[in-house]
Write a protein that holds these residues in place. Structure first.
Motif, short mmCIF file in Angstrom:
data_model
loop_
_atom_site.label_atom_id
_atom_site.label_comp_id
_atom_site.label_asym_id
_atom_site.label_seq_id
_atom_site.Cartn_x
_atom_site.Cartn_y
_atom_site.Cartn_z
N CYS A 13 -14.96 22.22 19.84
CA CYS A 13 -14.25 21.78 21.05
C CYS A 13 -13.45 22.92 21.66
O CYS A 13 -13.39 23.06 22.89
N SER A 49 -14.99 15.70 29.16
CA SER A 49 -15.57 14.74 28.21
C SER A 49 -15.43 15.20 26.77
O SER A 49 -15.19 14.38 25.87
N CYS A 51 -12.95 17.06 25.70
CA CYS A 51 -11.52 16.87 25.41
C CYS A 51 -11.23 15.42 25.04
O CYS A 51 -10.51 15.16 24.07
N ILE A 52 -11.80 14.49 25.78
CA ILE A 52 -11.60 13.07 25.48
C ILE A 52 -12.20 12.73 24.11
O ILE A 52 -11.58 12.02 23.30
N SER A 53 -13.38 13.25 23.82
CA SER A 53 -14.00 12.95 22.52
C SER A 53 -13.21 13.57 21.38
O SER A 53 -13.14 13.00 20.29
N TRP A 54 -12.59 14.74 21.62
CA TRP A 54 -11.76 15.35 20.58
C TRP A 54 -10.52 14.49 20.33
O TRP A 54 -10.13 14.29 19.16
N LEU A 55 -9.90 13.97 21.39
CA LEU A 55 -8.73 13.10 21.21
C LEU A 55 -9.09 11.82 20.46
O LEU A 55 -8.33 11.37 19.60
N VAL A 56 -10.24 11.24 20.77
CA VAL A 56 -10.68 10.04 20.06
C VAL A 56 -10.94 10.35 18.59
O VAL A 56 -10.55 9.58 17.71
N SER A 57 -11.55 11.48 18.31
CA SER A 57 -11.81 11.84 16.91
C SER A 57 -10.50 12.15 16.18
O SER A 57 -10.38 11.87 14.99
N VAL A 59 -7.57 10.65 16.78
CA VAL A 59 -6.99 9.34 16.48
C VAL A 59 -7.72 8.70 15.31
O VAL A 59 -7.09 8.14 14.40
N PHE A 60 -9.04 8.77 15.29
CA PHE A 60 -9.82 8.20 14.20
C PHE A 60 -9.49 8.88 12.87
O PHE A 60 -9.32 8.21 11.85
N TYR A 63 -5.97 7.82 11.76
CA TYR A 63 -6.01 6.43 11.28
C TYR A 63 -6.62 6.36 9.89
O TYR A 63 -6.11 5.68 9.01
#
Length: 70
Positions: A13, A49, A51-57, A59-60, A63
């Motif tokens: 990323c 896109s 950047c958004i996928s990195w933020l989602v990963s 958070v995952f 968690y």
């Protein structure tokens, strides 16, 4: 293992967002065979896109680490 995978994805990323990775990926000729959605993106949209996928990963990963499932 999860942290190592996240670090490897973070390096990818970083290459796409900060370095010239988005421009390289946009210019690849075989990209439509891989993903039709990504092939229609400009370099700026591809950076967004990723950047958004990195933020989602992120958070995952957080968690998973803090929930005790790792």
């Amino acid at each position: 293992m999860l942290i190592l995978l996240f670090l490897a994805y973070s390096v990818f990323c970083y290459w796409v967002i900060v370095r010239d990775g988005a421009e390289v990926l946009v210019n690849w000729e075989w990209l439509p065979l891989f993903d039709l959605f990504a092939a229609s993106l400009t370099a700026r949209e591809l950076k967004f896109s990723v950047c958004i996928s990195w933020l989602v990963s992120l958070v995952f990963m957080l968690y998973t680490l803090f929930s005790g499932d790792a």
